[in-house]
Motif scaffolding. Structure first.
Motif, PDB file in Angstrom:
ATOM      1  N   ASP A 127      71.536  26.190  27.478  1.00  0.00           N
ATOM      2  CA  ASP A 127      72.981  26.227  27.681  1.00  0.00           C
ATOM      3  C   ASP A 127      73.345  26.832  29.034  1.00  0.00           C
ATOM      4  N   GLY A 163      71.374  15.482  19.128  1.00  0.00           N
ATOM      5  CA  GLY A 163      71.064  15.620  20.536  1.00  0.00           C
ATOM      6  C   GLY A 163      69.571  15.527  20.771  1.00  0.00           C
ATOM      7  N   HIS A 192      73.099  21.795  26.790  1.00  0.00           N
ATOM      8  CA  HIS A 192      74.192  21.780  25.823  1.00  0.00           C
ATOM      9  C   HIS A 192      75.119  22.959  26.089  1.00  0.00           C
ATOM     10  N   HIS A 248      78.158  13.446  24.947  1.00  0.00           N
ATOM     11  CA  HIS A 248      76.750  13.042  24.880  1.00  0.00           C
ATOM     12  C   HIS A 248      76.685  11.540  24.673  1.00  0.00           C
ATOM     13  N   VAL A 282      74.694  18.601  18.018  1.00  0.00           N
ATOM     14  CA  VAL A 282      73.802  19.070  19.073  1.00  0.00           C
ATOM     15  C   VAL A 282      73.689  20.579  18.950  1.00  0.00           C
TER      16      VAL A 282
END
Length: 477
Positions: free
Chosen positions: A294, A325, A331, A338, A452
Motif C-alpha cells: 500500500d 486482486g 492497493h 482495478h 482486494v
C-alpha cells in the motif's frame, strides 16, 4: 517480499545505467532505487537554501570541506529541478539520508518538502522492480484477451492515446490491431546472440491491449523508457514533456511506469509536468505498481491527492479469474480502480519471424506475497532465470522459449491500457469530448466491484475479456 528478486533487478538496472551510482531504499520492502550521493531539489531559492543547510550540517558534524556539497548537472530547465551532490558516491555509506535529515526541520516549518531522493522510475510491469512475471509464448491461433471489441477505426473521430513506454517492435504492423499505430521504434530488440532483450515488446504489448479494447483510437507509442525501462526522476519530467510536445497533449496518456516513495506528496522531479497536466484536458491513466504493497507508487498515487483527483486515474490489477486482486498488485485508497491484469494476451512481437527469449528470473515454490490460494504468476509457469541466485551452484540452465507474435503477460502495466481503452471506448460510444468526464462517467456507471486485500473496490472488466480459471498453466515448448 522476495528480497533476492529485488537484488537481481537492482543489478540489471545498474547495468542499464552504468554511469549512475545507484543504491536501494532503507530496506528491501521499501522497493525503490535512487541515485547515490545526490538529492533532488527545486531550482532557485530552495536549491540555495538546501545547499547551504547541507553544507553547514556536514561541515559541523563530519568535517567535510564545503566543496563536497555542490550543484551538479544537468541544471534545471523546464522541469525546474536540479541535483545537489551531498557526498562522494564512491564512499561506502550513502550520504543522502543524512542530507535529508539536515533540512527536515526547515521543511516542518515551511510545510513543504524541500529535497528528496532522485528515484529510479521504472516500468511498472515490475514487482520490487522486477517483472510481475515474464512473458509466456501463446500460439498464433489463439484469440487475444481482451478480444477485439466491435467497432472500426475512423481517423476523423478517433480518440488520441499516447503510450509512454518502450518503443514499438519493427514488425508491429504485421499484427492487424496495430496496423495504424505510430510512434518510436524499439532501439535494440535483441542482443548479440539474437535473443530478445528484457522488457522488449512491453510497449507493443500495451498498444495491442489498447487497440483491442478501443478500436477507434489513434495510438502513439513513445520509447521514453527504451533503456531497460528505467530512468532517473531528474530526467523523467523532461522526457514526459518531450513525449507530449512532439504531438500535443492527447486525450489520454497510458503510463505503465513509476516508483514507490516514502514521500506522500509526489515526486519533486514531476512537479512541473503534473502542474501543466492539471491545466490540460488530458487524463493520465497510470499503473499502481506491483509491489503487493500500500506504499504509494508515483505518479499513479497523484490520484489520491485532491488537486489531481480529476486528472489521474490509478489502476491496480485483478487476477486472471477476475474474482480478486492479483497477488502482486499495489492497493490502498490511492488506487482508484482495478482491471484485469494477470495473464492477458496481446502481441509481444510482430508476426514475421520467431525470436528466442531467455528467462531472467526464476519462479517460486510459493507465492512471494503470501497469497497462494490460486495459481499465481509467482509460481507458474515454472522456469529458471539467468539472474537467479544460486543457479550456478546447482547447475540449472536458464529456460529459453520462442515468440512468434502473441504472448501472455501479467502486471498493473497491462491493467492500465485496459482502463485507458475503456475510457477511450466510452468517449467514442457517448461522443464525449472530455476524457476526464468520460473517466468519471465510466467509474460512476460501469464499474463493478472486486475484493482486494479485504476491501471492496471499483473494478472494470471489458466485455471482451475472458476470465482465465485459476489453474496451473503449462509452459509452452
Amino acid at each position: 517480499m522476495a528480497p533476492h528478486r529485488f537484488h537481481e533487478q537492482f543489478h540489471h538496472i545498474q547495468r542499464s545505467l552504468p554511469d549512475v551510482p545507484l543504491t536501494m531504499g532503507p530496506d528491501d520492502s521499501a522497493g525503490y532505487f535512487y541515485e547515490k550521493g545526490v538529492v533532488l531539489v527545486r531550482d532557485g531559492e530552495e536549491a540555495r537554501f538546501v545547499e547551504d543547510a547541507v553544507r553547514t550540517h556536514f561541515t559541523e558534524t563530519q568535517g567535510l570541506v564545503p566543496d563536497h556539497v555542490r550543484r551538479v548537472g544537468p541544471r534545471a530547465g523546464r522541469t525546474g529541478v536540479t541535483r545537489i551532490r551531498v557526498g562522494d558516491p564512491a564512499e561506502g555509506e550513502d550520504s543522502v539520508p543524512h542530507a535529508l535529515r539536515a533540512v527536515r526541520a526547515a521543511e516542518d516549518r515551511q510545510g513543504r518538502r524541500l529535497a528528496g531522493r532522485n528515484h529510479v522510475v521504472h516500468i511498472a510491469g515490475n514487482v520490487n522492480a522486477c517483472p510481475g512475471d515474464e512473458p509466456v509464448p501463446v500460439p498464433r491461433t489463439e484469440t487475444p484477451n481482451p478480444a477485439p471489441a466491435e467497432g472500426s477505426y475512423d481517423p476523423a473521430t478517433a480518440v488520441g492515446v499516447l503510450v509512454i513506454d518502450t518503443g514499438l517492435m519493427h514488425d508491429h504492423r504485421s499484427y492487424p490491431l496495430l496496423a495504424h499505430t505510430t510512434g518510436d521504434a524499439q532501439l535494440t530488440e535483441t542482443d548479440a546472440d539474437g535473443v530478445l532483450r528484457q522488457y522488449v515488446g512491453h510497449g507493443t504489448f500495451i498498444a495491442g491491449i489498447l487497440a483491442a479494447v478501443a478500436p477507434n483510437t489513434d495510438i502513439t507509442v513513445r520509447g521514453t523508457l527504451n533503456d531497460a525501462g528505467a530512468v532517473l526522476e531528474s530526467e523523467f519530467g523532461a522526457l514526459l514533456f518531450d513525449a507530449v510536445d512532439r504531438g500535443g497533449w492527447p486525450d489520454v496518456i497510458s503510463l505503465s511506469a513509476g516508483t514507490p516513495s516514502a514521500d506522500t506528496d509526489g515526486l519533486i522531479g514531476l512537479d512541473a509536468f503534473m502542474a501543466e497536466l492539471r491545466e490540460q484536458r488530458t487524463l493520465l491513466v497510470a499503473a499502481a505498481g506491483n509491489n503487493g504493497s500500500d506504499i504509494p507508487f508515483w505518479p499513479a498515487a497523484y490520484a489520491g491527492l485532491p488537486e489531481f483527483a480529476d486528472c489521474v486515474l490509478s489502476v491496480g490489477a485483478l487476477r486472471a479469474d477476475g474474482a480478486l486482486g492479483a497477488c502482486f498488485t499495489n492497493h490502498g485508497p490511492w488506487v482508484r480502480v482495478h482491471a484485469p491484469g494477470e495473464r492477458l494476451t496481446s502481441a509481444l512481437t510482430g508476426f514475421t519471424a520467431p525470436v528466442p527469449y531467455v528467462y531472467q528470473h526464476s519462479t517460486y515454490d510459493a507465492c512471494r506475497f503470501g497469497d497462494a490460494d490460486y495459481a499465481c504468476t509467482c509460481q507458474f509457469p515454472r522456469h529458471t532465470g539467468v539472474l537467479s541466485e544460486g543457479r550456478e551452484s546447482t547447475g540449472a540452465k536458464p529456460d529459453q522459449v520462442m515468440f512468434d507474435g502473441l504472448a501472455q503477460w501479467s502486471g498493473t502495466s497491462f491493467a492500465t491500457p485496459v482502463a485507458a481503452g475503456l475510457v477511450a471506448a466510452r468517449m467514442t460510444a457517448y461522443r464525449e469530448r472530455d476524457p476526464r468526464a468520460a473517466g468519471a462517467g465510466l467509474l460512476a456507471a460501469d464499474a463493478g466491484r472486486a475484493e482486494v486485500r479485504g476491501a471492496r473496490v471499483a473494478a472494470l472488466r471489458p466485455p471482451t475479456w475472458r476470465p482465465v480459471p485459476a489453474v496451473i498453466p503449462a509452459l509452452p515448448a
